[in-house]
Design a protein around this motif. Structure first.
Motif, mmCIF file in Angstrom:
data_model
loop_
_atom_site.group_PDB
_atom_site.id
_atom_site.type_symbol
_atom_site.label_atom_id
_atom_site.label_comp_id
_atom_site.label_asym_id
_atom_site.label_seq_id
_atom_site.Cartn_x
_atom_site.Cartn_y
_atom_site.Cartn_z
ATOM 1 N N ALA A 458 0.839 -1.207 0.000
ATOM 2 C CA ALA A 458 0.000 0.000 0.000
ATOM 3 C C ALA A 458 0.867 1.247 0.000
ATOM 4 N N GLU A 459 1.969 1.185 0.739
ATOM 5 C CA GLU A 459 2.844 2.348 0.810
ATOM 6 C C GLU A 459 3.515 2.589 -0.544
ATOM 7 N N ILE A 460 3.934 1.499 -1.190
ATOM 8 C CA ILE A 460 4.571 1.633 -2.513
ATOM 9 C C ILE A 460 3.598 2.267 -3.513
ATOM 10 N N ILE A 461 2.347 1.825 -3.453
ATOM 11 C CA ILE A 461 1.342 2.365 -4.369
ATOM 12 C C ILE A 461 1.183 3.863 -4.134
ATOM 13 N N GLU A 462 1.075 4.216 -2.875
ATOM 14 C CA GLU A 462 0.859 5.625 -2.545
ATOM 15 C C GLU A 462 2.069 6.463 -2.970
ATOM 16 N N ARG A 463 3.248 5.937 -2.657
ATOM 17 C CA ARG A 463 4.470 6.671 -2.985
ATOM 18 C C ARG A 463 4.596 6.845 -4.498
ATOM 19 N N HIS A 464 4.299 5.766 -5.236
ATOM 20 C CA HIS A 464 4.428 5.847 -6.694
ATOM 21 C C HIS A 464 3.460 6.892 -7.267
ATOM 22 N N CYS A 465 2.220 6.850 -6.808
ATOM 23 C CA CYS A 465 1.234 7.802 -7.341
ATOM 24 C C CYS A 465 1.639 9.223 -7.005
ATOM 25 N N GLY A 466 2.215 9.401 -5.813
ATOM 26 C CA GLY A 466 2.680 10.728 -5.407
ATOM 27 C C GLY A 466 3.814 11.215 -6.302
ATOM 28 N N SER A 467 4.804 10.350 -6.534
ATOM 29 C CA SER A 467 5.936 10.824 -7.342
ATOM 30 C C SER A 467 5.527 10.993 -8.795
ATOM 31 N N LYS A 468 4.522 10.220 -9.220
ATOM 32 C CA LYS A 468 4.052 10.399 -10.589
ATOM 33 C C LYS A 468 3.359 11.754 -10.754
ATOM 34 N N ALA A 469 2.527 12.095 -9.770
ATOM 35 C CA ALA A 469 1.833 13.389 -9.831
ATOM 36 C C ALA A 469 2.853 14.525 -9.843
ATOM 37 N N ASP A 470 3.893 14.348 -9.047
ATOM 38 C CA ASP A 470 4.943 15.350 -8.967
ATOM 39 C C ASP A 470 5.652 15.484 -10.324
ATOM 40 N N ALA A 471 5.960 14.327 -10.924
ATOM 41 C CA ALA A 471 6.656 14.342 -12.211
ATOM 42 C C ALA A 471 5.792 14.968 -13.301
ATOM 43 N N GLU A 472 4.495 14.700 -13.234
ATOM 44 C CA GLU A 472 3.592 15.266 -14.243
ATOM 45 C C GLU A 472 3.628 16.783 -14.220
ATOM 46 N N LYS A 473 3.695 17.336 -13.004
ATOM 47 C CA LYS A 473 3.737 18.798 -12.887
ATOM 48 C C LYS A 473 5.011 19.357 -13.499
ATOM 49 N N GLN A 474 6.089 18.580 -13.397
ATOM 50 C CA GLN A 474 7.378 19.094 -13.860
ATOM 51 C C GLN A 474 7.657 18.798 -15.332
ATOM 52 N N LEU A 475 6.816 17.977 -15.928
ATOM 53 C CA LEU A 475 7.095 17.581 -17.315
ATOM 54 C C LEU A 475 6.953 18.778 -18.244
ATOM 55 N N SER A 476 7.986 19.024 -19.032
ATOM 56 C CA SER A 476 7.899 20.133 -19.987
ATOM 57 C C SER A 476 7.754 19.578 -21.396
ATOM 58 N N GLU A 477 7.243 20.420 -22.247
ATOM 59 C CA GLU A 477 7.000 20.062 -23.649
ATOM 60 C C GLU A 477 8.277 19.538 -24.302
ATOM 61 N N GLY A 478 8.160 18.392 -24.970
ATOM 62 C CA GLY A 478 9.298 17.891 -25.734
ATOM 63 C C GLY A 478 10.324 17.135 -24.908
ATOM 64 N N ASP A 479 10.107 17.022 -23.594
ATOM 65 C CA ASP A 479 11.049 16.284 -22.754
ATOM 66 C C ASP A 479 10.840 14.784 -22.968
ATOM 67 N N ASP A 480 11.932 14.077 -23.295
ATOM 68 C CA ASP A 480 11.803 12.633 -23.470
ATOM 69 C C ASP A 480 12.072 11.915 -22.145
ATOM 70 N N GLY A 481 12.080 12.651 -21.048
ATOM 71 C CA GLY A 481 12.273 12.056 -19.736
ATOM 72 C C GLY A 481 13.617 12.424 -19.134
ATOM 73 N N GLN A 482 14.551 12.841 -19.994
ATOM 74 C CA GLN A 482 15.903 13.119 -19.474
ATOM 75 C C GLN A 482 15.921 14.316 -18.530
ATOM 76 N N GLU A 483 15.138 15.341 -18.879
ATOM 77 C CA GLU A 483 15.080 16.514 -17.998
ATOM 78 C C GLU A 483 14.510 16.146 -16.645
ATOM 79 N N LEU A 484 13.462 15.312 -16.657
ATOM 80 C CA LEU A 484 12.850 14.882 -15.395
ATOM 81 C C LEU A 484 13.862 14.128 -14.551
ATOM 82 N N VAL A 485 14.592 13.220 -15.198
ATOM 83 C CA VAL A 485 15.584 12.433 -14.469
ATOM 84 C C VAL A 485 16.649 13.368 -13.897
#
Lengths: 576, 433
Positions: A458-485
């Motif tokens: 349950a904790e892993i699920i919660e943590r994953h959804c949290g970090s995903k929401a966080d990453a979504e906010k930071q995702l910029s146009e055209g980023d293939d993931g490298q900027e996020l990393v």
């Protein structure tokens, strides 16, 4: 008489997952198996996952299923299939050390509280007042239970074929569940035959590896489970191919093959044909690829993937010797075909419960599927459903718009099977959304609501959804993931967010389709006597009566149901 | 969209059930749980059931709307199986508009969707499916072309075409799916066979070609003939002569016609929709200026324009006609005009009718499948899906486009979506039936 909430018959992938899931819900569960030392056996190929199948394993993992963790702890070769194609069809697949895999499953089962393993043959379902009251074992001992899951695999009326030889059994050297098979037929369930096959096993010490092309394990680290596990040393596989001489040898033995002589009546999977089938159907192909997959780190056995066969042993020996690198190779166990009973899954509801005997559930090959992953996923559904029913809870529900598990259950229970059912991504209308990399996001809430997951999960699920929401906010146009990393987001979360963005326009369009489908699902049908609905053909009456769709939307998905028929059904439902 | 057959409240629906105003009377039907409340709100109290009652209607603010004949049918033994009311109004546009607006302002009431009264009758068991379809057929097929196209459709011409397209599309999709599922197992380098792109392009072109044919609505509503020209060129007189009834007010005063007026007529078995337009001229009158703008828009969408002005001003798709040749000095038809006529004496009218009929039958291809709006929209989806497949390079997204195309085909023949199936049946009804 020993008393349980749930009894699971069969210790294959479906049975193990069902028993563990039921016990995780808190139901007192018994797992009845002929051989406790064979729990978690990989009967055919030593691999887990693949395209579509890998999706199922990741979904199982969200519910704390066993398969993903066992595969991780036994993996000796990793390969992400379709890596060059879009993320939605990438299929994680590993080769597993057979012994390590079975050991992992057995240790997880032993560690599951509330789960008893009963080593015996289940002979008979005890039925009182139309519902199961328990199981009678071969020695006459009776076990009581409120719900029973039957996951008998190929053991139900199992019969093994190799050339002209036949023997009774679900796996070579083991017995078959014949009395249970007879009982299910007597209960009036629609039973028919299917077949599957396995290739000969080879002694790896007699293979000329130096002459062969190698395929290395993925360099990038990935795992099936979101939970951590130990990592085994990685080994390479080799690739060889059949030759024109191999094909000649096979042709010379076709008249002695039970597939062609008519001894086997059951339909085999088109997607995993035997080598004799391939030679016969694709006569113009000069060669077929064979992957030589080691079965374990300390086991010389090699599984030649691609040459499943039920030809006589002398032909098998000759054909192996005609393959480059295998000229001197020794067969440790010849290949064979197995024919077995399966029950028409249209007699099941969406919880895999038999409509004719409420409280009894079927999972795995008994429902006409093929593959470990398909079996395990059904085991999860049946185990969660049986456990919840015995505990008076509401079972988790899987929908075809959000999971491959849901697609499979929907296909099986509405359409039935005409050949062994294998998961394919093409079966999922919403596959751009249902990816192997976003199973937690898709099913996390459902898993937590099911009551079948550990606090750690349950904790892993919660943590994953949290970090995903966080990453979504930071995702910029055209980023293939490298900027996020670069900003500190975990690579797998970044990849998931990027894939979401890639498919978003398509997924949004599909959301409209889902909404439309749900509108139709809102029109419930109840029990309709389709023979009394004017204007339906006999074929439609047969299909509708077998599948008993619960909503108009379900009825619409049954093949061959026309618009006029739907309108007539709708009117019948409203006037009922 | 609200649906009667779901759990949520069915709502009360209303619609004008008679033909388009202006007419002698206009009948507004109201069906649903609030039908009685609507009558009370408009007319003060419920009339005696099943007996015509004369009442004054008022809106919520108390303004008088009309004096009307009311009929009150409490459910369930009514045409729709629900409470049902009918208002027989004076058939002026303003009256009808005001009454419809007043009903729409009441709680729980909404305008009916096409065919919704019949749909409720079917779902409440008041009529069966065969009756519903029979009704739909009765309401349609106003012209010979529509009848033939409908017949071809009924015989399964479209279903067969779609069946063929679908089979070919599925074969193309199967190639991609095989590459996606088994590309790793098969060692062939080329993912898709070389004929794939060509087969895709051929399929796309066939669908695009069907979409170029006129729609069923066009066949049913008629070939659009617009009468246009400068102010006071005799347009209204001509439309009245063609319609053989007084459609437009014709006066010698320029600018009499300020809005576009429509009149359906039939010539030689072909349904035509005649439109009279405001005379094209510069004007400082605000209302007339709007009329002139509308006229230009109507001319744009016309299948054929009967142009009564100077040849050099003639719009596209027009025939120039020398009108009013009964007026001294206009007897001779100048060169360049298709014909000369007088709507007053009838001279040249037969030639004009023949000319219109010839243009209409040239436009409406005899081999075409008449697609209705729903079918056309779905085939447009399919056409776009194929176009999308052709321009996409990622096989997974190509497969997604093809899946959308297949879903569109399925929806045309009604395989997939139940609501669409029902909509498909009931969309055939006019509003208010």
């Amino acid at each position: 008489m020993t008393d349980y909430d749930v009894i699971v018959i069969g210790g294959g992938h479906a049975g193990c997952e069902a028993a563990a899931a039921s016990a995780r819900l808190g139901a007192r569960t018994a797992l009845v198996t002929m051989r406790a030392d064979r729990l978690g056996t990989l009967s055919c190929n030593p691999s887990i996952g693949g395209i579509g199948k890998g999706h199922l394993v990741r979904e199982l993992d969200v519910f704390d299923g066993l398969m993903a963790r066992a595969a991780d702890s036994a993996a000796i070769h990793y390969r992400m299939l379709n890596r060059s194609k879009g993320p939605a069809v990438r299929g994680p697949r590993v080769q597993a050390d057979r012994k390590l895999y079975a050991a992992a499953i057995q240790s997880m089962l032993r560690a599951t509280s509330g789960l008893s393993i009963v080593e015996d043959s289940a002979d008979r379902l005890l039925i009182e007042g139309g519902v199961p009251s328990g199981v009678e074992l071969a020695g006459g001992t009776r076990l009581a239970a409120r719900a029973v899951v039957i996951a008998s695999g190929t053991f139900l009326g199992g019969k093994i074929f190799r050339g002209e030889e036949t023997e009774t059994g679900g796996r070579v050297g083991e017995g078959a569940a014949l009395t249970l098979a007879a009982q299910l037929r007597d209960l009036g369930l629609a039973v028919s035959r299917l077949k599957t096959g396995t290739p000969p096993r080879l002694d790896g010490r007699t293979i000329d590896w130096a002459r062969l092309e190698y395929q290395a394990s993925d360099s990038e680290h990935w795992s099936f489970s979101a939970l951590p596990s130990s990592r085994q040393p990685q080994i390479a596989c080799a690739i060889t191919r059949t030759t024109p001489r191999t094909h000649d040898i096979i042709r010379s033995g076709l008249d002695r093959s039970p597939l062609f002589s008519g001894a086997i009546e059951g339909q085999g999977p088109r997607y995993c044909p035997s080598i004799e089938d391939k030679i016969h159907r694709f006569a113009d192909r000069e060669s077929h690829q064979i992957f030589l997959e080691p079965e374990g780190l300390d086991d010389p056995t090699v599984y030649p993937n691609g040459i499943s066969t039920s030809l006589p042993v002398d032909i098998q020996t000759a054909l192996i010797a005609s393959i480059p690198g295998l000229e001197q190779c020794r067969i440790t166990q010849p290949g064979y075909a197995v024919e077995y009973d399966h029950v028409d899954p249209r007699g099941l509801d969406s919880h895999l419960q038999l409509r004719a005997i409420p409280g009894s559930y079927l999972a795995g090959q008994i429902n006409g599927t093929t593959g470990y992953e398909e079996a395990a996923a059904q085991g999860l559904v049946a185990g969660l459903s049986a456990g919840a029913a015995a505990m008076g809870q509401t079972p988790a529900r899987f929908d075809r718009t959000s999971s491959y598990i849901g697609v499979m259950i929907d296909d099986l229970t509405l359409q039935g099977v005409t050949e062994p059912y294998r998961m394919l991504t093409a079966r999922a209308e919403h596959r751009l959304y249902m990816r192997a990399d976003n199973a937690i996001a898709r099913l996390g809430d459902c898993a937590r609501g099911s009551g079948a997951v550990s606090p750690a999960r349950a904790e892993i699920i919660e943590r994953h959804c949290g970090s995903k929401a966080d990453a979504e906010k930071q995702l910029s146009e055209g980023d293939d993931g490298q900027e996020l990393v670069a900003r500190g987001i975990a690579p797998h979360v970044a990849a998931e967010v990027v894939a979401d963005a890639l498919y978003r326009p398509y997924v949004q369009r599909q959301a409209i389709e889902i909404e439309r489908r749900q509108r139709d699902s809102g029109i419930t049908l109840g029990s309709i006597d389709y023979r009394r609905v004017a204007g339906l053909s006999n074929e439609m009456i047969e299909r509708l009566s077998r599948a008993q769709p619960t909503s108009l939307g379900d009825a619409a998905r049954i093949r061959g149901i026309t618009p006029a028929a739907l309108t007539a059904i709708l009117v019948a439902a409203r006037s009922a | 969209m609200q649906r009667f057959c779901r759990e949520d409240a069915p709502g009360t629906i209303y619609a004008l059930s008679s033909g388009a105003p202006p007419a002698a009377i206009a009948i507004v039907r109201i069906s649903g749980p609030e039908a009685g409340a609507v009558l009370c709100a408009l007319a003060g109290a419920l009339p005696v059931p099943r007996r015509a009652t004369l009442r004054h209607l008022h809106d919520a603010a108390g303004a008088r709307l009309d004096q009307a004949l009311l009929l009150w049918f409490p459910g369930p033994s009514t045409a729709t199986g629900e409470d049902l009311a009918e208002l027989h109004l004076h058939g002026g546009r303003a009256v009808v508009r005001a009454v419809l607006d007043a009903i729409g302002a009441l709680p729980g009431c909404r305008m009916a969707e096409p065919g919704e009264f019949t749909r409720r009758a079917l779902l409440n068991g008041r009529i069966d499916l065969a009756q519903a379809e029979g009704l739909a057929d009765l309401l349609e097929a106003e012209s010979e072309q529509a009848r033939i196209a409908a017949l071809r459709m009924a015989e399964g011409g479209l279903s067969r075409r779609i069946g063929d397209w679908r089979t070919r599309l599925v074969a193309l999709a199967a190639e991609i799916e095989a590459a996606l599922e088994f590309g790793e197992e098969l060692d062939d380098e080329a993912l898709l066979p070389p004929a794939f792109d060509r087969a895709l392009a051929v399929l796309h072109e066939e669908i695009a070609d069907i979409l170029r044919a006129p729609s069923a609505e066009r066949l049913r509503d008629g070939f659009r003939v617009v009468i246009a020209g400068p102010a006071n060129s005799g347009k209204s007189t001509l439309i009245n002569a063609l319609a053989e009834r007084e459609v437009a007010i014709a006066t010698p005063i320029p600018g009499t016609t300020r809005d576009s007026l429509e009149a359906p007529i039939a010539i030689g078995g072909t349904a035509l929709l005649l439109t009279d337009t405001a005379g094209l001229r510069e004007t400082s009158d605000v209302v007339e200026a709007i009329g002139v703008d509308r006229a230009r828009a109507v001319i744009e969408s016309a299948d054929l324009v009967i142009w009564l002005g100077a040849i050099e001003d003639a719009p596209p798709r027009s025939v120039s006609v020398h009108g009013r040749n009964d007026i001294p000095g206009r007897e001779a038809t100048p060169s360049g005009y298709a014909l000369g006529l007088s709507a007053l004496t009838g001279q040249g009218m037969t030639a004009l009718r023949d000319l219109i009929a010839a243009a209409a039958s040239a436009e409406i291809r005899s081999d075409s499948l008449a697609l209705n709006i729903r079918q056309r929209a779905l085939l447009v989806d399919a056409e776009r899906a194929l176009a999308g497949t052709m321009t996409e390079s990622d096989p997974l997204l190509q497969a997604e486009h093809l899946r959308a195309g297949r879903a569109a085909f399925d929806a045309v023949v009604g395989r997939a979506d139940v609501e669409a199936v029902l909509d498909g049946l009931f969309a055939r009804f006019c509003l208010g039936k």
